[in-house]
Design a protein around this motif. Structure first.
Motif, PDB file in Angstrom:
ATOM      1  N   LEU A   1       0.822  -1.200   0.000  1.00  0.00           N
ATOM      2  CA  LEU A   1       0.000   0.000   0.000  1.00  0.00           C
ATOM      3  C   LEU A   1       0.863   1.259   0.000  1.00  0.00           C
ATOM      4  N   GLU A  20      -4.786  -2.608   6.848  1.00  0.00           N
ATOM      5  CA  GLU A  20      -5.418  -3.753   6.204  1.00  0.00           C
ATOM      6  C   GLU A  20      -6.604  -4.178   7.048  1.00  0.00           C
ATOM      7  N   GLN A  24      -7.954  -8.984   4.419  1.00  0.00           N
ATOM      8  CA  GLN A  24      -6.772  -8.585   3.669  1.00  0.00           C
ATOM      9  C   GLN A  24      -5.539  -9.219   4.303  1.00  0.00           C
ATOM     10  N   SER A  25      -4.450  -9.235   3.559  1.00  0.00           N
ATOM     11  CA  SER A  25      -3.320 -10.124   3.851  1.00  0.00           C
ATOM     12  C   SER A  25      -2.915 -10.207   5.321  1.00  0.00           C
ATOM     13  N   PHE A  35     -12.983 -11.553   5.669  1.00  0.00           N
ATOM     14  CA  PHE A  35     -13.828 -10.567   5.009  1.00  0.00           C
ATOM     15  C   PHE A  35     -15.228 -10.580   5.614  1.00  0.00           C
ATOM     16  N   TYR A  39     -18.380  -3.788   5.736  1.00  0.00           N
ATOM     17  CA  TYR A  39     -17.014  -3.323   5.950  1.00  0.00           C
ATOM     18  C   TYR A  39     -16.943  -1.939   6.591  1.00  0.00           C
ATOM     19  N   GLY A  65      -9.300   2.958  -1.777  1.00  0.00           N
ATOM     20  CA  GLY A  65      -9.290   1.503  -1.755  1.00  0.00           C
ATOM     21  C   GLY A  65      -8.907   0.934  -3.108  1.00  0.00           C
ATOM     22  N   ASN A  67      -8.452  -2.561  -5.676  1.00  0.00           N
ATOM     23  CA  ASN A  67      -8.959  -3.897  -5.978  1.00  0.00           C
ATOM     24  C   ASN A  67     -10.271  -4.113  -5.216  1.00  0.00           C
ATOM     25  N   TRP A  68     -10.373  -5.177  -4.410  1.00  0.00           N
ATOM     26  CA  TRP A  68     -11.594  -5.352  -3.609  1.00  0.00           C
ATOM     27  C   TRP A  68     -11.779  -4.169  -2.668  1.00  0.00           C
ATOM     28  N   GLY A  69     -10.690  -3.504  -2.333  1.00  0.00           N
ATOM     29  CA  GLY A  69     -10.791  -2.316  -1.494  1.00  0.00           C
ATOM     30  C   GLY A  69     -11.627  -1.222  -2.136  1.00  0.00           C
ATOM     31  N   ARG A 146      -9.884 -16.471   3.281  1.00  0.00           N
ATOM     32  CA  ARG A 146     -10.277 -15.076   3.487  1.00  0.00           C
ATOM     33  C   ARG A 146     -11.765 -14.912   3.796  1.00  0.00           C
TER      34      ARG A 146
END
Length: 244
Positions: A1, A20, A24-25, A35, A39, A65, A67-69, A146
């Motif tokens: 990030l 995160e 997330q990772s 997840f 959110y 955010g 990607n999925w963010g 996840r």
């Protein structure tokens, strides 16, 4: 990030909080946090933290955010009106449709079936295909970890809950929606649909395929960050311009 956009934000003079969230990772690998569709709950804690700092103007908070963010950023903006601006790269309305759209047509037809319409024979066939493919086994394991699900088909069914479509009209923050042509027609369609549904001031920036071919413009970070922070600078200073 940090290397994606944090460094560029600091160069522009912004305070930056990189974190995160669940799924997330770091959060899932180190804390076991998976997840969740709502959110806005975990991100609310991050906004509380930022807004309470004496060196932060609570009227000028932006959320970015990737990607999925991008999906989660839109969800948060619809439920937390403290955000002055939100940047979604990419603006994924439905994670289910997004993930299904990344597969060949014949695979989409299977993945798109509701769970109660999946014959046992077809489910067994899909599981054999997944077992024979290192790539599909990787995705199955990643999604399972996840999301807290099991086989790949179950993970896709769980993704149906991740849909911000019903909430887009609640977004009143200035919104920047970023997508690349190289991400495919489904990504472009979701970006344009998001722009149509968001009632506030929204801007869509589409990177041509020869400008950025990688997901989230990882192969053109200088171009990406210029777009983001040129836009954000205008949003954050518009009151001063009006006052002048």
């Amino acid at each position: 990030l940090y290397f994606h956009a944090g460094w560029a934000a600091l160069r522009r003079g912004y305070h930056v909080l990189l974190f995160e969230g669940p799924g997330q990772s770091g959060a899932v690998n180190e804390r076991g946090l998976r997840f969740r569709p709502d959110y806005e709950v975990p991100v609310r804690a991050a906004i509380d933290f930022v807004a309470g700092r004496p060196d932060v103007d609570p009227e000028r908070i932006a959320l970015l955010g990737f990607n999925w963010g991008g999906h989660f950023a839109l969800r948060v903006a619809a439920h937390d009106q403290r955000l002055r601006a939100v940047i979604a790269d990419a603006p994924i309305i439905s994670l289910f449709e997004h993930m299904v759209g990344m597969n060949p047509t014949e695979v989409r037809q299977v993945l798109a079936l509701p769970a109660d319409q999946l014959p046992a024979m077809l489910r067994a066939q899909v599981e054999r295909v997944v077992a024979a493919s290192p790539t599909l086994r990787y995705y199955e394991a990643a999604l399972s970890r996840r999301l807290g699900t099991g086989p790949l088909l179950d993970s896709f069914q769980a993704l149906r809950a991740y849909d911000v479509g019903p909430y887009l009209r609640q977004i009143h923050a200035a919104t920047l929606l970023i997508v690349s042509e190289a991400e495919g027609p489904d990504a472009l369609a979701q970006a344009r649909l998001a722009a149509e549904r968001i009632p506030g001031a929204s801007t869509v920036h589409v990177f041509a395929a020869d400008e950025a071919a990688a997901q989230c413009q990882l192969d053109n970070l200088s171009g990406l960050t210029s777009v983001i922070f040129d836009w954000l600078d205008k949003i954050m200073t518009e009151d001063a311009v009006v006052a002048a």
